[in-house]
Design a protein around this motif. Structure first.
Motif, PDB file in Angstrom:
ATOM      1  N   PRO A   1      -3.520   2.679   6.373  1.00 56.68           N
ATOM      2  CA  PRO A   1      -3.519   4.044   6.837  1.00 56.68           C
ATOM      3  C   PRO A   1      -3.283   4.114   8.316  1.00 56.68           C
ATOM      4  N   GLN A   2      -3.639   3.151   9.128  1.00 59.21           N
ATOM      5  CA  GLN A   2      -3.203   3.237  10.634  1.00 59.21           C
ATOM      6  C   GLN A   2      -1.950   2.807  10.883  1.00 59.21           C
ATOM      7  N   LEU A   3      -1.421   1.941  10.244  1.00 57.28           N
ATOM      8  CA  LEU A   3       0.002   1.524  10.528  1.00 57.28           C
ATOM      9  C   LEU A   3       0.920   2.550  10.098  1.00 57.28           C
ATOM     10  N   TYR A   4       0.534   3.398   9.153  1.00 55.68           N
ATOM     11  CA  TYR A   4       1.255   4.516   8.444  1.00 55.68           C
ATOM     12  C   TYR A   4       1.343   5.583   9.641  1.00 55.68           C
TER      13      TYR A   4
ATOM     14  N   LEU B   1       4.588   6.946  11.905  1.00 58.50           N
ATOM     15  CA  LEU B   1       4.897   8.540  12.003  1.00 58.50           C
ATOM     16  C   LEU B   1       4.716   9.014  13.526  1.00 58.50           C
ATOM     17  N   GLY B   2       4.365   8.046  14.625  1.00 62.69           N
ATOM     18  CA  GLY B   2       3.977   8.580  15.652  1.00 62.69           C
ATOM     19  C   GLY B   2       2.629   9.441  15.996  1.00 62.69           C
ATOM     20  N   LYS B   3       1.735   9.178  15.015  1.00 63.65           N
ATOM     21  CA  LYS B   3       0.505   9.935  15.138  1.00 63.65           C
ATOM     22  C   LYS B   3      -0.632   9.100  14.986  1.00 63.65           C
ATOM     23  N   ALA B   4      -0.694   7.982  15.860  1.00 65.17           N
ATOM     24  CA  ALA B   4      -1.771   6.825  15.768  1.00 65.17           C
ATOM     25  C   ALA B   4      -3.371   7.449  15.911  1.00 65.17           C
TER      26      ALA B   4
ATOM     27  N   ILE C   1      11.011  10.517  12.939  1.00 61.97           N
ATOM     28  CA  ILE C   1      10.079   9.380  12.613  1.00 61.97           C
ATOM     29  C   ILE C   1      10.354   8.220  13.738  1.00 61.97           C
ATOM     30  N   PRO C   2       9.500   8.214  14.634  1.00 59.40           N
ATOM     31  CA  PRO C   2       9.625   7.390  15.820  1.00 59.40           C
ATOM     32  C   PRO C   2       9.597   5.800  15.654  1.00 59.40           C
TER      33      PRO C   2
ATOM     34  N   LEU D   1       8.911   0.472  10.883  1.00 60.94           N
ATOM     35  CA  LEU D   1       7.746   0.352  10.443  1.00 60.94           C
ATOM     36  C   LEU D   1       7.525   1.127   9.177  1.00 60.94           C
ATOM     37  N   TYR D   2       8.034   2.214   9.233  1.00 60.37           N
ATOM     38  CA  TYR D   2       7.761   3.191   8.281  1.00 60.37           C
ATOM     39  C   TYR D   2       8.492   2.769   6.856  1.00 60.37           C
TER      40      TYR D   2
END
Length: 138
Positions: free
Chosen positions: A33-36, A40-43, A109-110, A114-115
């Motif tokens: 969840p955190q890597l996802y 998305l640039g929403k850490a 998607i920044p 990774l995404y």
């Protein structure tokens, strides 16, 4: 090709769908969840993904993937685990990974790679399990 519809074990399609769908919940809610969110640039944000669209939409997409895979597996006469793994590799890399990466490479998607890594690996595991289930229950 659609003449195989009557031969498909639809219970195996249901089983494969449930496994693939639940894998998505595990993948994005428990394992990464955190890597996802970082991809998305929403850490540091809470994702707004609790509406029915974010549950039913991926479910419908997974169902389409599983049904299309069943049609292809039956039409191609794939009935061994080895052939199922080759099928998963071809479909996984040829369609799921390449399409996921293509979607990821956009300005919204920044962290596109990774995404793509997170989502593509989910689809590779999902299509592999799907292929093996469909062949095992053929």
């Amino acid at each position: 090709m659609l003449n195989v519809l009557g031969n498909i074990n639809w219970f195996s399609v249901l089983v494969a769908f449930v496994v693939y769908f639940l894998l998505g919940a595990l993948w994005y809610m428990r394992l990464f969840p955190q890597l996802y969110k970082v991809s998305l640039g929403k850490a540091n944000e809470t994702l707004q993904n609790q509406s029915p669209l974010y549950i039913a939409g991926p479910g419908l997409c997974v169902l389409v993937i599983v049904v299309a895979s069943a049609i292809l597996l039956y039409a191609l006469g794939i009935d061994s685990y080895g052939a199922a793994l080759v099928f998963a590799l071809v479909v996984g890399v040829g369609f799921l990974v390449s399409n996921t990466t293509n979607i990821a490479i956009n300005p919204n998607i920044p962290r596109p790679f990774l995404y793509s890594l997170i989502t593509s690996s989910y689809h590779m595991v999902g299509i592999t399990l799907t292929s093996l289930i469909l062949v095992a229950m053929r």
